[in-house]
Design a protein around this motif. Structure first.
Motif, PDB file in Angstrom:
ATOM      1  N   GLU A   6       0.831  -1.207   0.000  1.00 18.75           N
ATOM      2  CA  GLU A   6       0.000   0.000   0.000  1.00 18.75           C
ATOM      3  C   GLU A   6       0.868   1.261   0.000  1.00 18.75           C
ATOM      4  OE1 GLU A   6      -3.276   0.537  -0.424  1.00 18.75           O
ATOM      5  OE2 GLU A   6      -3.283  -1.599  -0.904  1.00 18.75           O
ATOM      6  N   TYR A   7       1.957   1.225   0.761  1.00 14.78           N
ATOM      7  CA  TYR A   7       2.882   2.360   0.803  1.00 14.78           C
ATOM      8  C   TYR A   7       3.510   2.571  -0.575  1.00 14.78           C
ATOM      9  CZ  TYR A   7       6.770   5.341   2.146  1.00 14.78           C
ATOM     10  OH  TYR A   7       7.661   6.380   2.233  1.00 14.78           O
ATOM     11  N   ARG A   9       2.249   1.657  -3.492  1.00 13.77           N
ATOM     12  CA  ARG A   9       1.212   2.170  -4.390  1.00 13.77           C
ATOM     13  C   ARG A   9       0.976   3.660  -4.157  1.00 13.77           C
ATOM     14  NH1 ARG A   9      -2.912  -2.888  -4.306  1.00 13.77           N
ATOM     15  NH2 ARG A   9      -1.907  -4.021  -6.004  1.00 13.77           N
ATOM     16  N   HIS A  10       0.982   4.059  -2.901  1.00 13.88           N
ATOM     17  CA  HIS A  10       0.801   5.478  -2.583  1.00 13.88           C
ATOM     18  C   HIS A  10       1.942   6.315  -3.171  1.00 13.88           C
ATOM     19  CE1 HIS A  10      -0.192   9.144  -0.484  1.00 13.88           C
ATOM     20  NE2 HIS A  10       1.038   9.186   0.001  1.00 13.88           N
ATOM     21  N   GLU A  13       1.469   6.571  -6.842  1.00 13.35           N
ATOM     22  CA  GLU A  13       0.384   7.519  -7.144  1.00 13.35           C
ATOM     23  C   GLU A  13       0.914   8.944  -7.100  1.00 13.35           C
ATOM     24  OE1 GLU A  13      -3.206   9.024  -8.187  1.00 13.35           O
ATOM     25  OE2 GLU A  13      -2.906   6.872  -7.934  1.00 13.35           O
ATOM     26  N   ARG A  78       0.483   5.442 -13.035  1.00  4.93           N
ATOM     27  CA  ARG A  78      -0.662   5.270 -12.131  1.00  4.93           C
ATOM     28  C   ARG A  78      -1.488   4.047 -12.475  1.00  4.93           C
ATOM     29  NH1 ARG A  78      -1.006  10.298 -12.998  1.00  4.93           N
ATOM     30  NH2 ARG A  78      -2.948  10.194 -14.154  1.00  4.93           N
ATOM     31  N   VAL A  82      -0.486   1.413  -9.757  1.00  5.27           N
ATOM     32  CA  VAL A  82      -1.436   1.703  -8.684  1.00  5.27           C
ATOM     33  C   VAL A  82      -2.701   0.855  -8.795  1.00  5.27           C
ATOM     34  CG1 VAL A  82      -2.819   3.517  -7.606  1.00  5.27           C
ATOM     35  CG2 VAL A  82      -0.516   4.025  -8.414  1.00  5.27           C
TER      36      VAL A  82
END
Length: 126
Positions: A6-7, A9-10, A13, A78, A82
């Protein structure tokens, strides 16, 4: 492990959005620079006035072309990193297709040839 993903992907992004921002910045600054370059041409009455519009369009077109490359890169980052769903990949494909068509159209208008066409040299029959 899920937290690390998640980190990541953030971060991607943020990177993708930043690349988009650079693309928009390039287009905006390019238009301003093209306009600033136009002003002295308009004031100089010794040259042919017919080329002002054409030169201005070429300058703006180059800025748009470069900015589009960054916008496409941001979309790819993205979408692929992402949110790589089938729907997002299809939408990305359509966006890239449309922007590629725009890029080719602009390049044809600016340079009078497509990127894969060679420069025609006088006396060259190929």
């Amino acid at each position: 492990m899920n937290g690390a993903m998640e980190y990541f992907r953030h971060i991607m992004e943020v990177v993708g959005t930043s690349v988009d921002g650079v693309g928009v910045f390039i287009i905006a600054v390019g238009m301003v620079v093209a306009t600033v370059r136009l002003v002295p041409r308009l004031r100089d009455r010794s040259h042919d006035t017919g080329n002002y519009y054409s030169l201005y369009r070429q300058d703006v077109g180059r800025a748009i072309l470069l900015g589009l490359e960054f916008l496409i890169a941001g979309d790819i980052i993205r979408t692929v990193v992402v949110a790589p769903t089938l729907q997002n990949v299809v939408v990305l494909g359509l966006i890239v297709l449309i922007r590629t068509f725009l890029s080719l159209s602009l390049q044809l208008e600016i340079e009078g040839k497509l990127p894969w066409q060679h420069e025609v040299v006088r006396g060259d029959k190929h």
